[in-house]
Structures are given as structure tokens and as C-alpha cells.
Write a protein that holds these residues in place. Sequence first.
Motif, PDB file in Angstrom:
ATOM      1  N   LYS A  71       0.829  -1.206   0.000  1.00 56.22           N
ATOM      2  CA  LYS A  71       0.000   0.000   0.000  1.00 56.22           C
ATOM      3  C   LYS A  71       0.864   1.256   0.000  1.00 56.22           C
ATOM      4  O   LYS A  71       0.501   2.279  -0.591  1.00 56.22           O
TER       5      LYS A  71
ATOM      6  N   VAL B  63       2.032   2.340  -3.652  1.00 53.99           N
ATOM      7  CA  VAL B  63       1.048   2.554  -4.717  1.00 53.99           C
ATOM      8  C   VAL B  63       0.942   4.048  -5.016  1.00 53.99           C
ATOM      9  O   VAL B  63       0.695   4.865  -4.120  1.00 53.99           O
TER      10      VAL B  63
ATOM     11  N   GLY C 169      -0.586   7.127  -7.790  1.00 54.51           N
ATOM     12  CA  GLY C 169      -1.556   7.425  -8.843  1.00 54.51           C
ATOM     13  C   GLY C 169      -0.880   7.950 -10.089  1.00 54.51           C
ATOM     14  O   GLY C 169       0.342   7.974 -10.209  1.00 54.51           O
TER      15      GLY C 169
ATOM     16  N   TRP D  59       0.469   1.309 -14.823  1.00 56.73           N
ATOM     17  CA  TRP D  59      -0.565   0.296 -14.643  1.00 56.73           C
ATOM     18  C   TRP D  59      -0.331  -0.580 -13.418  1.00 56.73           C
ATOM     19  O   TRP D  59      -1.235  -1.310 -13.002  1.00 56.73           O
TER      20      TRP D  59
ATOM     21  N   ALA E 185      -0.232   0.093 -10.320  1.00 62.58           N
ATOM     22  CA  ALA E 185      -1.073   0.430  -9.177  1.00 62.58           C
ATOM     23  C   ALA E 185      -2.396  -0.321  -9.208  1.00 62.58           C
ATOM     24  O   ALA E 185      -3.042  -0.493  -8.162  1.00 62.58           O
ATOM     25  N   SER E 186      -2.800  -0.789 -10.377  1.00 67.36           N
ATOM     26  CA  SER E 186      -4.088  -1.482 -10.498  1.00 67.36           C
ATOM     27  C   SER E 186      -4.003  -2.955 -10.112  1.00 67.36           C
ATOM     28  O   SER E 186      -5.027  -3.632 -10.027  1.00 67.36           O
ATOM     29  N   LYS E 187      -2.808  -3.445  -9.857  1.00 66.66           N
ATOM     30  CA  LYS E 187      -2.636  -4.851  -9.500  1.00 66.66           C
ATOM     31  C   LYS E 187      -2.890  -5.058  -8.003  1.00 66.66           C
ATOM     32  O   LYS E 187      -2.725  -4.137  -7.209  1.00 66.66           O
TER      33      LYS E 187
ATOM     34  N   THR F  15       1.202  -8.399  -5.209  1.00 62.58           N
ATOM     35  CA  THR F  15       1.712  -8.810  -6.517  1.00 62.58           C
ATOM     36  C   THR F  15       3.220  -8.565  -6.582  1.00 62.58           C
ATOM     37  O   THR F  15       3.717  -7.559  -6.078  1.00 62.58           O
TER      38      THR F  15
ATOM     39  N   ASP G 160       5.706   4.814 -15.132  1.00 70.73           N
ATOM     40  CA  ASP G 160       4.876   4.245 -14.068  1.00 70.73           C
ATOM     41  C   ASP G 160       5.343   4.748 -12.699  1.00 70.73           C
ATOM     42  O   ASP G 160       6.476   4.501 -12.279  1.00 70.73           O
TER      43      ASP G 160
ATOM     44  N   THR H  33       4.085   3.952  -9.655  1.00 72.47           N
ATOM     45  CA  THR H  33       4.175   2.875  -8.669  1.00 72.47           C
ATOM     46  C   THR H  33       5.478   2.104  -8.840  1.00 72.47           C
ATOM     47  O   THR H  33       6.125   1.725  -7.852  1.00 72.47           O
TER      48      THR H  33
END
Length: 381
Positions: free
Chosen positions: A167, A170, A172, A176, A178-180, A184, A200, A202
Motif C-alpha cells: 500500500k 502505490v 496514482g 498500470w 497500481a491497479s494490480k 503482486t 509508471d 508505482t
Amino acid sequence: MATSRSSRQTPGWGRPLRLLLRLVLMGVGLGVITGSALKLAGTGAQRGDWPIPSWLVSTDIAPQDEEAVTATGSSAPLSSRNDNLGRFETRNELTALSQRWKELAATQADLKVSAFMLVLDDGRYAQLEPDTALPAASSIKTPILLVTLEELDAGRLRWNEPLTLTKTVVGGGAGWMASKPIGTRFPTHEVATEMIRVSDNTATNLLIDRLGGKEALNLRFNALGLSATAVNNWLPDLGGTNTTSARDLAHAIALVDTGEALSIRSRDLFRQVMGTSITNTLIPRGLMRGLGGQQGKPDQSLMIKGYRVLNKTGDIGIAYADAGLIELPDGNRAVAAFLVKGPFNDPRSTEMIRKLTAAMAPVLKPKPAVSPAVSQPSTNQ
């Protein structure tokens, strides 16, 4: 009397034993003399008193192999052993270009502009407030990639080491990862590539965390001589607290390309990752504009002209940046970096970077090469 005569005529072992003993003593003596001579010769050769014949010098290691071994096994900078790689050294200021940059910035007085360019091979440079610390946005990802690869060289990080999404990291905005789902795991090579390829955030935070956090990373930046570069917040850092300067960004790229940082293998990884960046609307487009001719897709159009740009941009609305390595048609290389801070989402900021780059393009354009004279066949019969 007959018995005495017979004993004298019978061959015995005395003479062969004496001959053998003499041979042994001669062999020992020659060995001692030869060993002493070789020892003296070796000592004299080390001191330089006695020259060593060329036929005794080992030629098992080819020059390029020796350089590769030294590059990864010696603390001496690669650039000190191979001047062909150039260096980050300002020698001859292109005052006309520096003045032109100043004039362009003056047309938009409410924008804060920083610019720097250096041709690594000959030291020509131009500058405009090059050491002013401005919001780095995503351009700070280039020095982060540099430190990541330094860890790889040091053996403290593996290129396929899995990094776990938490967390805390992560972020914004772009990317992509951050959507996992939390937990992961991504291999480091994918994290580093996505940090540059699609910017990216993240992925960047994953590397910041893996490199020891913000304070540890800032110490590494200072050790590299990037005094204006600092990570003060997780990305995307929309407030612009993470800073850098045009000179720092250019320096970070030059450290790699001149061999002052990273092994040859990691230098190749750096260039490979930087080459994946999909955003080419700032330096590449401005360079294409300045060179003139047909204006197509920047990367392809530049390639046709013999240019290639490995760059990383930054965009947080209040600040824009772009910095990259520019390969020139004559084989020379330049580093250039531009930072602009202004009103939120003001198109003048990105246009300023393109104008600065376009003004730089003519000085990077090499003189036409002269074809070697071709001898004509004789007409004499």
C-alpha cells in the motif's frame, strides 16, 4: 699370481659409480646457478633494470578483453582509460546559443526555465540557469534508474529480483502497476523498464523503497555529484517537492555514457531501458523542428537523418521536463536537459522546451563528411 691377474681383469662397479656421482654433482651445480640467475633476472625486470624480450611477453589477453575486465574489476573510471567515450567537461561555451535561450525565456517572463547542453566529445556547451533547482516531475526517474543499476553492479540487487507491491508504494497517475492486487510481485527488470517506458509512478516507488528509501537515495545522488536532485515525496509528487536541475539531469546521463558510472553491461541496460520511453513530444519533436525538412513521427524522422534520442520526460502540470542522450550522425554524442515551471497545464511550458531544443539543433548538426578521393584507373597503354 694367476688369481691376482684375473681379479684385475674382471670389470667392477667403481668407475660407473664415480661417473654417476660426477653427473649428479654437475646437475645440482647447474641447477643452483640457473635458479640464482633467473631470480636475479626477475628482480631486475621488475625494477626495470633489465628489459624483457618481446617474445616473453604474454599476449593471451586481447586489448578489448582487458578493458572489459578492468571496467568491472577496477575502481578507476572507464573514461580515464578510454578518452573515446568523452567526458562531462565544459570547455567552449556556445555563447550565441546561450544568449538565444535567454531571449526565448524572456518572451515568457512568468515561466522559470533551466537549460543545459553539452557535446561530450569536444566540450561545447550552452546553458541557461543550469543549476536552478526546479520540480523534477518524472524526470527524476533517470537518476533513480542510474542508482538501481549501480546496485546491480555492486551485487546488492539482481535484475530478476521480485519486488512486492504494498500500500505504501502505490502511486496514482501514470502507469498500470497500481491497479494490480497488493502483494503482486514484479521482477526488477520489469519495474525499471515500466518506470521509464510509460513513466509508471508505482514502479518508481517500488524502486525508491528497494533502494533504501528517500534519505538513502538522496545520499546516493549527492555522492554522484547531483547536488540539486532530491526525492522528498512518493510519486506522482504533484506538489513538485522532488527537485533536480538541468545540469544534474544531463550529468546523470553523461555519467553512464562516458563510463564514469556503471559497468559496460549495466550501461547497455541503461540505454536499453531509456530507449523504451514512448513520450517523444518534447526534445525529439523540437530537435526535428530545428533540423528542418519533412516533419513526420519524431523518432523515425530523426533516425532517417542519423539522429537518435534516448530521453525521459516529466509532467506534473505545474512543471515539465525532458532530458536525454542525443546520438549525432557523425558518431558524437550530446546530453541535453530542459526544465520549465509555470501555470498549471499551460501549453507554453511544453512549447518552450521545443523552442529551446529547436534553437539547439543547428549547432549539433555536423559538417558534411568529405568522401575520400578515389583513384582513377590509368589510361596509359
